[in-house]
Structure formats: structure tokens, C-alpha cells
Design a protein around this motif. Structure first.
Motif: not given
Length: 276
Positions: A237, A265, A228, A225, A233-234, A261
């Protein structure tokens, strides 16, 4: 008219979980296994349908989604469908680190186990095994399955957490906190803390209210969290927090936060929301 064989489907893979040599899911409508043996234990649950099999020249049957079938290594057995609709099954092939060879004789006597708790645990393990990256959870669930099988075959009662529970749980939590990103296996944690895996999990759950694999996932999602909202970027992450890939992140993040996600974001505004 299409043959019933057109409805046959199988999937098989070898997960990176110690003790499991193969996972096998199948839907058979008219297949009949010839007599054969395995080098491993065959732990099977039915999702629907009926199966009839011979083990050591004695016939047995199982129907529906309540039974657990345990076939020991080295003992001849076959298997066949009972109805036109066939059966759906899920198998785990387990090596001697899960169940030792000397328990095979007791398994021959009672290959069909009526145990809803065991059946539920096996179902949960299969769910974890379908998703790459859930190795810690899969190891934990396999550990409890192993304990339950030993309860049936060797009449071993599980050990309840004692006075050391809080201290052992705190040590495991500290270990998990230090390995949030790189992760660790249940076997490694148990060896480091000199505790049996299922006892270690019970102590942790008694102290903190959730199993250690769920605690570790929660820590990773909290970190996700923050990353993000910082604009990462997911996909980046996912690897940063120690998950297998973006799909793995999506599944756990959505379960914890209630959205994906990417959608999470996109809620970034750069400032506090205003109220009317």
C-alpha cells in the motif's frame, strides 16, 4: 572519569530538497571551531546551551532556544562552547537559490535574529527532513523560511492572496489530484501554475483551510484505507499510494486514523458490524 567528549554526538545528511546542501545536528560539550568559511549559508538554531562565535572579527553570543543564527558564505567565523554542558544545535546549509550572495553584508551586521516565527518554521523543517519521503512538505517549509529571511535581510514584505486566490488554489488542487500517486515538487507546481511558491501555498490554505502538502497526504491516506480494507499488505500500500516506505505510511496513517495500518486492516470483518 569519562571525558565530556563521550557526550559529543553528530548526525549529517544531504536531503533531496533543492536549496539544502546539508543537514547537521550536533551536541558539543567542549568543541571549538577554528576560524573558517563556508561556500553556503549556515542557518542554525540552538535546542539548549550557549554558543559564542566571532563573525568577521566581531564576537557574538546566543543562548537558549529562541534565537536564529545566520552566517553568510565566504565570511570567516569560529565557534565555541560557553558552559560545561555545551550546546545542542541544528544547522541547515543553504545554497544561493535560497539566499543570494549580495545579502551577505546585511547578514554580517545582524547574524543573530530574535524571531520566534522563523525559529518555529526552522524547527518544523528539521522535523520534516528527519523523515524520508516528506519532500513536498520540506520544500514548502523551506519556501516560507526563505521568505522570512528575505524579510529580515532585504525588507521584502510577503504578498497576500488577492482575487486570484480561489482560482489558483483550484488549479493546484486539480494538479495534486492528478499526481496523488506519483507526487510532485513544490518547484514543479509553482512553475506549472506560474506562481511564487509561498503565494501558491497561501492561496491554497486560504481557500481550503490546510496547506497543500497536508491535503496531498490526506488524499493518500484515504486511498490507503480503501486498499487495506481490500486486503493489500501495508508495504504494498505504501508504494502504491506514493509514500516512501511502510514506516512513512505508519507515521502518517497513525496520525490521521489513530491506529497503525496493520491494526486497521485486522478490523476487517467482511460484513457490517451488528448492534445489540
Amino acid at each position: 572519569m569519562a571525558s565530556d567528549r563521550s557526550h559529543t554526538s553528530i548526525s549529517a545528511w544531504r536531503p533531496p530538497v533543492p536549496g539544502i546542501t546539508e543537514v547537521f545536528h550536533a551536541h558539543f560539550t567542549d568543541h571549538a571551531y577554528p576560524a573558517h568559511t563556508h561556500d553556503t549559508w549556515d542557518l542554525m538554531i540552538l535546542d539548549d546551551g550557549s554558543v559564542n562565535f566571532a563573525l568577521d572579527r566581531h564576537r557574538h553570543g546566543a543562548t537558549g532556544s529562541t534565537s536564529v543564527l545566520l552566517l553568510p558564505p565566504g565570511v570567516p567565523h569560529d565557534g565555541r562552547t560557553v558552559t560545561e554542558s555545551g550546546f545542542r544545535k541544528r544547522n541547515l546549509y543553504l545554497d544561493g537559490s535560497v539566499l543570494p550572495q549580495h545579502l551577505a553584508g546585511r547578514a554580517v551586521d545582524t547574524p543573530v535574529l530574535k524571531d520566534e516565527l522563523l525559529r518555529g518554521r526552522i524547527d518544523q523543517l528539521h522535523t520534516a527532513l528527519v523523515h524520508p519521503g516528506d519532500g513536498f512538505e520540506a520544500e514548502s517549509r523551506l519556501s516560507f523560511i526563505r521568505e522570512r529571511l528575505h524579510f529580515h535581510l532585504a525588507k521584502l514584505q510577503p504578498r497576500a492572496p488577492g482575487r486570484e486566490a480561489n482560482q489558483l488554489a483550484a488549479e493546484l488542487r486539480e494538479l495534486l489530484d492528478s499526481r496523488t500517486h506519483v507526487g510532485l515538487s513544490l518547484h514543479e507546481a509553482a512553475a506549472t501554475l506560474h506562481a511564487h511558491p509561498t503565494h501558491l501555498i497561501r492561496c491554497f490554505k486560504q481557500t481550503y483551510g490546510l496547506p497543500p502538502h497536508a491535503y496531498l497526504t490526506g488524499k493518500r491516506i484515504e486511498h490507503a484505507r480503501r486498499l487495506l480494507l481490500d486486503g493489500h499488505r501495508p508495504a504494498e500500500v505504501a508504494t502504491t499510494i506514493g509514500l516512501h516506505d511502510q514506516a512513512h505510511l505508519n507515521r502518517h496513517f497513525t496520525r490521521h486514523v489513530g491506529t497503525t495500518p496493520a491494526r486497521y486492516q485486522r478490523t476487517r470483518t467482511g460484513s457490517y458490524p451488528t448492534t445489540s
